[in-house]
Design an enzyme around this catalytic site. Structure first.
Site, short mmCIF file in Angstrom:
data_model
loop_
_atom_site.label_atom_id
_atom_site.label_comp_id
_atom_site.label_asym_id
_atom_site.label_seq_id
_atom_site.Cartn_x
_atom_site.Cartn_y
_atom_site.Cartn_z
N LYS A 73 11.59 -23.22 4.54
CA LYS A 73 10.59 -23.13 5.61
C LYS A 73 10.69 -24.39 6.47
O LYS A 73 11.01 -25.48 5.94
CB LYS A 73 9.20 -23.00 4.97
CG LYS A 73 8.06 -22.74 5.93
CD LYS A 73 6.75 -22.51 5.15
CE LYS A 73 5.55 -22.28 6.05
NZ LYS A 73 4.31 -22.01 5.29
N SER B 70 1.69 -17.89 6.74
CA SER B 70 2.47 -18.57 7.75
C SER B 70 3.97 -18.59 7.46
O SER B 70 4.77 -18.83 8.37
CB SER B 70 1.98 -20.02 7.90
OG SER B 70 2.23 -20.76 6.73
N SER C 90 -0.12 -18.28 2.34
CA SER C 90 1.07 -18.24 3.20
C SER C 90 2.37 -17.85 2.52
O SER C 90 3.37 -17.63 3.20
CB SER C 90 1.26 -19.60 3.87
OG SER C 90 0.46 -19.65 5.01
N1 GLN Z 1 -3.52 -18.03 6.89
C1 GLN Z 1 -4.15 -19.16 6.28
C2 GLN Z 1 -4.50 -20.18 7.32
O1 GLN Z 1 -4.21 -19.96 8.47
C3 GLN Z 1 -3.27 -19.74 5.22
C4 GLN Z 1 -2.19 -20.58 5.78
C5 GLN Z 1 -1.32 -21.18 4.72
O2 GLN Z 1 -1.38 -20.81 3.54
N2 GLN Z 1 -0.53 -22.15 5.13
O3 GLN Z 1 -5.07 -21.18 7.01
#
Ligand code: GLN
Length: 481
Positions: free
Chosen positions: A77, A152, A176
């Site tokens: 990532k 994400s 995410s």
């Molecule tokens: N979708 C969640 C957020 O926007 C989790 C994001 C993540 O796990 N990095 O905070």
């Protein structure tokens, strides 16, 4: 070669000499170059991967002792540092920023012989659930390119689902890894907080972030965890482990295991077809000998509100370091203050600014007690719910996401609806427990994920349940056309 290239299969082919690492890595790169236009899983590809693969082939021929991932292509990532690679965390504010050193996970993968072939797309600073907030444009779901891949870590999930790489790494702060794994039909593992070092991960929310991975099989996931886990002097929250999981020794047997079904996780708001699919998966485990018990996690209803106080608070503090003076995006003003304002005003995206404002507000004098401190107390209650439940059951099973992948743009202008897509995943981060999503069926030709959560550092039980399920079903073997 089989369509589904797992790490375990690739390892065998490499060891037998059926294929060279150079061929394997070249195949992956060619596939990405030919097909990633449609998915946009990758932001950049390694210029040295083929050379590195060739070096492994030479060492293998010479009979050298090689690491457990020798010659296996993997993807990272865009928020995990690889020395010399651009690393933007999907954000304009980090445009042009290069890793000055290897993250611990990067280093451990390299030491194990893995070939890092590219960096994958992600939501802006890891904030989002659809990979649409990436400054570099959205990733699309390989099952249906009009749909989001989740986020994400959408790029990593899509890269594995599309067959570009057998395994990819990601980070999970509120879901995410698990949510995009669910939406893309692959396995996604978020280990226990502290199991994997966060050194070299661009921090979003330091008490919630954890590095994990995407794979097709539970066996592959456990093999990867073995390589990256364990104490690291660079991360004080990383833990000395007394146990690891040997992939070949995962028992494919759930008889007698007690699985908790939290009643709060199957309420209105979720897609009834997803609910049905998940309950069928649970039934499958019951038929295989598991005992299903209804449990209660009474504070679950406060999880989203708690997360959206703690996460932005920590993020607003972590993002304070991006001033555009030493690295990343820079926009000059008349004086220092104006330079900061311009750099940060232009460099941060809309969702990131929203979180910085939320976080700064809840941390400010006068509001700290009412919001931040209270959220920490509620977090303890949520953790206690899990501690109590996991005294009665060995693991907890739930849907990973309340719906399958939705259309690109559909929730983009509605942050609350977007936040709600993480309703089932954020609790594991708040409670710091391990959780994994595995493919368990399809609704409208789109994948559904089953989430399994366990006791701290008991990833083994998750693997055991997941591997048993995969031995009985073939959802994980299906690939997008
Ligand atoms: N979708 C969640 C957020 O926007 C989790 C994001 C993540 O796990 N990095 O905070």
């Amino acid at each position: 070669m089989d369509d589904l290239l797992t790490v375990t299969v690739a390892k065998k082919l490499l060891e037998k000499g059926t294929i060279s690492s150079e061929t394997l890595v070249s195949m992956c790169l060619e596939r990405i170059k030919a097909q990633d236009e449609k998915t946009h899983a990758f932001l950049g590809l390694s210029q040295t991967a083929i050379e590195e693969a060739r070096a492994i082939d030479v060492r293998r021929k010479a009979g050298d002792e090689l690491g457990p991932l020798a010659g296996i292509p993997v993807a990272m990532k865009d928020n995990m540092l690889v020395q010399g690679w651009e690393s933007t965390a999907g954000a304009l504010i980090l445009e042009g920023h290069k890793g000055a050193y290897n993250a611990t996970v990067t280093q451990r993968l390299k030491d194990a012989g893995a070939i890092l072939i590219g960096r994958t797309n992600m939501d802006d600073a890891a904030m989002g659930s659809s990979t649409e907030t990436s400054h570099w444009g959205p990733t699309k779901n390989p099952w249906d390119t009009t749909k989001v891949p989740g986020g994400s870590s959408g790029g990593s999930a899509a890269a594995v689902a599309a067959g570009f790489v057998p395994v990819a790494f990601g980070s999970d702060t509120g879901g995410s890894i698990r949510q995009p794994a669910s939406l893309c039909g692959v396995v996604g593992l978020k280990p226990t907080y502290g199991r994997v070092s966060r050194y070299g991960l661009i921090a979003l929310s330091s008490s919630l972030d954890q590095i994990g991975l995407f794979a097709h099989t539970v066996e592959d996931a456990s093999l990867m965890l073995q390589v990256i886990e364990g104490k690291d002097p660079h991360d004080a929250t990383s833990v000395d482990l007394t146990q690891t999981t040997v992939p070949e020794l995962i028992e494919k047997d759930v008889s007698g295991l007690r699985l908790g079904l939290p009643k709060e996780y199957f309420l209105e708001g979720m897609d009834p077809q997803v609910k049905k699919t998940v309950l069928e998966a649970v039934e499958r485990l019951e038929k295989a000998g598991a005992k299903i018990e209804e449990i209660s996690l009474p504070h679950a209803e406060y999880a989203l509100a708690t997360y959206y106080i703690i996460q932005p608070a920590e993020a607003s503090s972590n993002l304070g370091r991006f001033d555009g003076l030493r690295y990343g995006y820079h926009s000059s003003g008349q004086n220092l203050k104006e330079t900061y304002e311009r750099t940060r005003g232009e460099g941060f995206g809309r969702e990131v600014k929203r979180r910085i404002m939320l976080g700064s507000y809840t941390l400010s004098a006068g509001y700290y007690d009412a919001y931040y401190r209270k959220a920490l107390k509620v977090r303890s209650l949520i953790k206690k719910d899990f501690d109590d439940a996991l005294k009665i059951v060995d693991a907890i099973v739930t849907p990973t996401s309340p719906s399958v992948a939705w259309g690109l743009g559909e929730k983009f202008n509605d942050p609350l609806t977007m936040y709600l897509s993480d309703i089932y995943t954020i609790t594991a981060n708040l409670a710091t427990i391990p959780a994994m999503s595995i493919p368990c069926g399809f609704v409208d030709d789109l994948p559904v994920g089953l989430q399994i959560m366990g006791k701290p550092f008991d990833e083994y039980t998750l693997f055991k349940i997941g591997a048993t399920y995969q031995s009985l079903t073939d959802w994980h073997l299906r690939t997008p056309s």
